[in-house]
Scaffold this motif. Structure first.
Motif, PDB file in Angstrom:
ATOM      1  N   LYS A  80       0.818  -1.219   0.000  1.00 42.46           N
ATOM      2  CA  LYS A  80       0.000   0.000   0.000  1.00 42.46           C
ATOM      3  C   LYS A  80       0.850   1.267   0.000  1.00 42.46           C
ATOM      4  O   LYS A  80       0.426   2.300  -0.520  1.00 42.46           O
ATOM      5  CB  LYS A  80      -0.969   0.011   1.182  1.00 42.46           C
ATOM      6  CG  LYS A  80      -0.327   0.185   2.550  1.00 42.46           C
ATOM      7  CD  LYS A  80      -1.383   0.253   3.653  1.00 42.46           C
ATOM      8  CE  LYS A  80      -0.782   0.238   5.034  1.00 42.46           C
ATOM      9  NZ  LYS A  80       0.154   1.338   5.332  1.00 42.46           N
ATOM     10  N   ASP A  81       2.050   1.191   0.592  1.00 42.69           N
ATOM     11  CA  ASP A  81       2.854   2.404   0.729  1.00 42.69           C
ATOM     12  C   ASP A  81       3.451   2.852  -0.606  1.00 42.69           C
ATOM     13  O   ASP A  81       3.575   4.050  -0.869  1.00 42.69           O
ATOM     14  CB  ASP A  81       3.947   2.197   1.778  1.00 42.69           C
ATOM     15  CG  ASP A  81       3.346   1.949   3.164  1.00 42.69           C
ATOM     16  OD1 ASP A  81       2.316   2.567   3.473  1.00 42.69           O
ATOM     17  OD2 ASP A  81       3.894   1.123   3.910  1.00 42.69           O
ATOM     18  N   SER A  82       3.812   1.886  -1.450  1.00 43.53           N
ATOM     19  CA  SER A  82       4.313   2.265  -2.776  1.00 43.53           C
ATOM     20  C   SER A  82       3.227   2.150  -3.843  1.00 43.53           C
ATOM     21  O   SER A  82       3.479   2.397  -5.016  1.00 43.53           O
ATOM     22  CB  SER A  82       5.513   1.393  -3.160  1.00 43.53           C
ATOM     23  OG  SER A  82       5.116   0.041  -3.301  1.00 43.53           O
ATOM     24  N   LYS A  83       2.010   1.775  -3.406  1.00 41.19           N
ATOM     25  CA  LYS A  83       0.861   1.651  -4.318  1.00 41.19           C
ATOM     26  C   LYS A  83       1.174   0.720  -5.485  1.00 41.19           C
ATOM     27  O   LYS A  83       0.882   1.030  -6.636  1.00 41.19           O
ATOM     28  CB  LYS A  83       0.426   3.031  -4.828  1.00 41.19           C
ATOM     29  CG  LYS A  83       0.029   3.993  -3.717  1.00 41.19           C
ATOM     30  CD  LYS A  83      -0.395   5.341  -4.274  1.00 41.19           C
ATOM     31  CE  LYS A  83      -0.762   6.302  -3.167  1.00 41.19           C
ATOM     32  NZ  LYS A  83      -1.060   7.636  -3.663  1.00 41.19           N
ATOM     33  N   GLN A  84       1.753  -0.414  -5.166  1.00 35.69           N
ATOM     34  CA  GLN A  84       2.141  -1.362  -6.209  1.00 35.69           C
ATOM     35  C   GLN A  84       1.617  -2.754  -5.913  1.00 35.69           C
ATOM     36  O   GLN A  84       1.536  -3.167  -4.759  1.00 35.69           O
ATOM     37  CB  GLN A  84       3.673  -1.443  -6.306  1.00 35.69           C
ATOM     38  CG  GLN A  84       4.314  -0.242  -6.962  1.00 35.69           C
ATOM     39  CD  GLN A  84       5.800  -0.459  -7.160  1.00 35.69           C
ATOM     40  OE1 GLN A  84       6.455  -1.087  -6.345  1.00 35.69           O
ATOM     41  NE2 GLN A  84       6.332   0.056  -8.260  1.00 35.69           N
ATOM     42  N   ARG A  85       1.293  -3.472  -6.992  1.00 31.43           N
ATOM     43  CA  ARG A  85       1.040  -4.897  -6.864  1.00 31.43           C
ATOM     44  C   ARG A  85       2.381  -5.616  -6.939  1.00 31.43           C
ATOM     45  O   ARG A  85       3.152  -5.423  -7.874  1.00 31.43           O
ATOM     46  CB  ARG A  85       0.112  -5.383  -7.978  1.00 31.43           C
ATOM     47  CG  ARG A  85      -0.228  -6.870  -7.834  1.00 31.43           C
ATOM     48  CD  ARG A  85      -1.401  -7.271  -8.683  1.00 31.43           C
ATOM     49  NE  ARG A  85      -1.117  -7.161 -10.111  1.00 31.43           N
ATOM     50  CZ  ARG A  85      -1.998  -7.403 -11.064  1.00 31.43           C
ATOM     51  NH1 ARG A  85      -3.248  -7.740 -10.747  1.00 31.43           N
ATOM     52  NH2 ARG A  85      -1.675  -7.290 -12.336  1.00 31.43           N
ATOM     53  N   LEU A  86       2.657  -6.435  -5.943  1.00 26.23           N
ATOM     54  CA  LEU A  86       3.937  -7.147  -5.885  1.00 26.23           C
ATOM     55  C   LEU A  86       3.899  -8.427  -6.703  1.00 26.23           C
ATOM     56  O   LEU A  86       4.884  -8.813  -7.325  1.00 26.23           O
ATOM     57  CB  LEU A  86       4.289  -7.470  -4.426  1.00 26.23           C
ATOM     58  CG  LEU A  86       4.437  -6.259  -3.505  1.00 26.23           C
ATOM     59  CD1 LEU A  86       4.580  -6.701  -2.062  1.00 26.23           C
ATOM     60  CD2 LEU A  86       5.630  -5.411  -3.924  1.00 26.23           C
ATOM     61  N   LYS A  87       2.727  -9.101  -6.699  1.00 21.51           N
ATOM     62  CA  LYS A  87       2.619 -10.361  -7.422  1.00 21.51           C
ATOM     63  C   LYS A  87       1.156 -10.674  -7.688  1.00 21.51           C
ATOM     64  O   LYS A  87       0.318 -10.559  -6.798  1.00 21.51           O
ATOM     65  CB  LYS A  87       3.239 -11.497  -6.586  1.00 21.51           C
ATOM     66  CG  LYS A  87       3.169 -12.877  -7.213  1.00 21.51           C
ATOM     67  CD  LYS A  87       4.078 -13.015  -8.435  1.00 21.51           C
ATOM     68  CE  LYS A  87       4.076 -14.446  -8.962  1.00 21.51           C
ATOM     69  NZ  LYS A  87       4.935 -14.599 -10.157  1.00 21.51           N
ATOM     70  N   ALA A  88       0.851 -11.057  -8.913  1.00 21.15           N
ATOM     71  CA  ALA A  88      -0.489 -11.544  -9.277  1.00 21.15           C
ATOM     72  C   ALA A  88      -0.393 -13.045  -9.508  1.00 21.15           C
ATOM     73  O   ALA A  88       0.432 -13.501 -10.297  1.00 21.15           O
ATOM     74  CB  ALA A  88      -0.975 -10.846 -10.545  1.00 21.15           C
ATOM     75  N   MET A  89      -1.208 -13.803  -8.817  1.00 18.45           N
ATOM     76  CA  MET A  89      -1.197 -15.253  -8.961  1.00 18.45           C
ATOM     77  C   MET A  89      -2.252 -15.686  -9.987  1.00 18.45           C
ATOM     78  O   MET A  89      -3.216 -14.966 -10.254  1.00 18.45           O
ATOM     79  CB  MET A  89      -1.482 -15.915  -7.609  1.00 18.45           C
ATOM     80  CG  MET A  89      -0.567 -15.442  -6.484  1.00 18.45           C
ATOM     81  SD  MET A  89       1.207 -15.693  -6.796  1.00 18.45           S
ATOM     82  CE  MET A  89       1.284 -17.484  -6.748  1.00 18.45           C
ATOM     83  N   ALA A  90      -2.065 -16.881 -10.527  1.00 28.04           N
ATOM     84  CA  ALA A  90      -2.984 -17.389 -11.549  1.00 28.04           C
ATOM     85  C   ALA A  90      -4.369 -17.656 -10.952  1.00 28.04           C
ATOM     86  O   ALA A  90      -4.490 -18.040  -9.787  1.00 28.04           O
ATOM     87  CB  ALA A  90      -2.412 -18.670 -12.158  1.00 28.04           C
ATOM     88  N   ARG A  91      -5.397 -17.475 -11.774  1.00 29.84           N
ATOM     89  CA  ARG A  91      -6.779 -17.659 -11.330  1.00 29.84           C
ATOM     90  C   ARG A  91      -7.132 -19.129 -11.201  1.00 29.84           C
ATOM     91  O   ARG A  91      -6.868 -19.933 -12.095  1.00 29.84           O
ATOM     92  CB  ARG A  91      -7.743 -17.020 -12.323  1.00 29.84           C
ATOM     93  CG  ARG A  91      -7.827 -15.525 -12.246  1.00 29.84           C
ATOM     94  CD  ARG A  91      -8.752 -14.975 -13.307  1.00 29.84           C
ATOM     95  NE  ARG A  91     -10.125 -15.468 -13.153  1.00 29.84           N
ATOM     96  CZ  ARG A  91     -11.139 -15.059 -13.916  1.00 29.84           C
ATOM     97  NH1 ARG A  91     -10.934 -14.188 -14.884  1.00 29.84           N
ATOM     98  NH2 ARG A  91     -12.347 -15.525 -13.722  1.00 29.84           N
TER      99      ARG A  91
END
Length: 349
Positions: A275-286
């Motif tokens: 939240k502090d850098s407003k970034q997604r770190l990793k998106a996992m497969a659905r």
């Protein structure tokens, strides 16, 4: 439009997570880890609360079913006492049960409401149990007595609740977010209309007690700070969307070490965020079905998530032949959950 429950089982576990042995026979409503050891509890719509012991050796994770107990109706919530000995669970029988799991004791009813119990949390700093219900109340319980220490009226039904003493945040119907300072629990500290336009699904108090996250049915999360001087840090962002398809954010969990967080949604995906850098770190497969609940273990080395039909698309889209319930265990890599150093470049919104 593809419907959940009707998809093939080929991508039930696309992230190659370890699967918990002997999962519930019906959809999972909540999962939570012991704060002291790798014991995982799941509550389910089949009226059961189950516990597994989770073993982690290197990258290999195993599970052994340990015990289970019953409610009279579907169970909606569960939590552990801070000493890791006891589990509390609440549900559609309007009761909260206390299960002395590690001592092998029998469950006993310790709290009652006038409608289903949607949320339950143990507050170690106060030695009190708090329960939130569709009867539009939050009740505080001293386990030595059968009546609540205090009953707090809410403007609407309790949908979600999160405690990081002295902060407690309650999300209700009609998008109310009620903030309590538990040093004065008998008065609302602040009432906020959700920054999200649609129904609240989940909240999570910041580990530093300075604010909270809120997730909604429209695939959006709000980051909200309580201090007026911090309001410029508030923002919302989209997640759990696929083209024009929008899915509920069902679960929000802060990492116990890095204080980044995970979202899990009805699209069957889970993502890690800073939240502090407003970034997604990793998106996992659905996965092929929704994720209704998720949890980190006490040191953040295991992320558990349930994959099952969540009834968000109604009974007509429920296919019993393919709607298997699973609970998976993922070992987050450090890069997935550790905040990246900020370089002054603004993140994506």
């Amino acid at each position: 439009m593809a419907t959940f429950g009707a998809s093939s089982s080929a991508n039930t576990n696309p992230n190659k997570s370890s699967e918990v042995a002997q999962p519930p026979g019906d959809s999972v409503s909540s999962i939570c880890f012991s704060p002291k050891a790798n014991f995982l509890v799941a509550s389910s719509w089949d009226n059961q609360v189950r516990c597994w012991e989770i073993m982690k050796t290197g990258t290999t994770i195993g599970s052994v079913p340990k015990a289970s107990m019953s409610h009279d109706k579907p169970v909606l919530c569960s939590t552990w006492k801070d000493d890791g000995t006891t589990v509390f669970s609440g549900g559609c029988d309007n009761q909260v049960k206390m299960w002395p799991l590690l001592s092998g004791g029998q469950p006993v009813t310790v709290a009652m409401h006038d409608a289903p119990v949607k949320e339950v949390a143990w507050i170690p700093e106060m030695s009190l149990l708090v329960s939130g219900s569709w009867d539009k109340t939050v009740r505080y319980w001293d386990l030595r007595q059968s009546t609540p220490v205090h009953t707090q009226q809410l403007p609407e039904r309790c949908y979600t609740l999160s405690v990081k003493h002295p902060l407690m945040v309650v999300g209700t119907a009609d998008r109310n977010l009620i903030v309590f300072n538990l040093q004065n629990p008998q008065a609302e500290f602040k009432r906020i209309v959700s920054p999200l336009k649609y129904q609240t699904r989940c909240v999570a108090a910041f580990p530093d007690q300075q604010g909270f996250l809120v997730g909604s049915i429209e695939g959006r999360v709000g980051v909200h700070h309580l201090d007026e001087a911090q309001q410029s840090k508030n923002f919302t962002f989209k997640c759990h969307r696929e083209g024009n398809e929008i899915y509920a954010v069902n679960s929000l969990n802060f990492h116990p070490v890095h204080q980044t967080f995970a979202t899990a949604g009805s699209d069957g995906a889970f993502n890690f965020w800073d939240k502090d850098s407003k970034q997604r770190l990793k998106a996992m497969a659905r996965c092929s079905q929704p994720i209704p609940s998720s949890a980190f273990n006490n040191d953040g080395s295991i992320f558990a998530y349930a994959v099952c039909y969540d009834w968000s698309k109604g009974a007509e889209n429920h296919n019993p032949a393919t709607a298997k319930t699973s609970i998976f265990l993922h070992s987050p890599q450090e890069a997935e959950v550790k905040a990246k150093p900020r370089s002054g470049v603004s993140g994506r919104r």
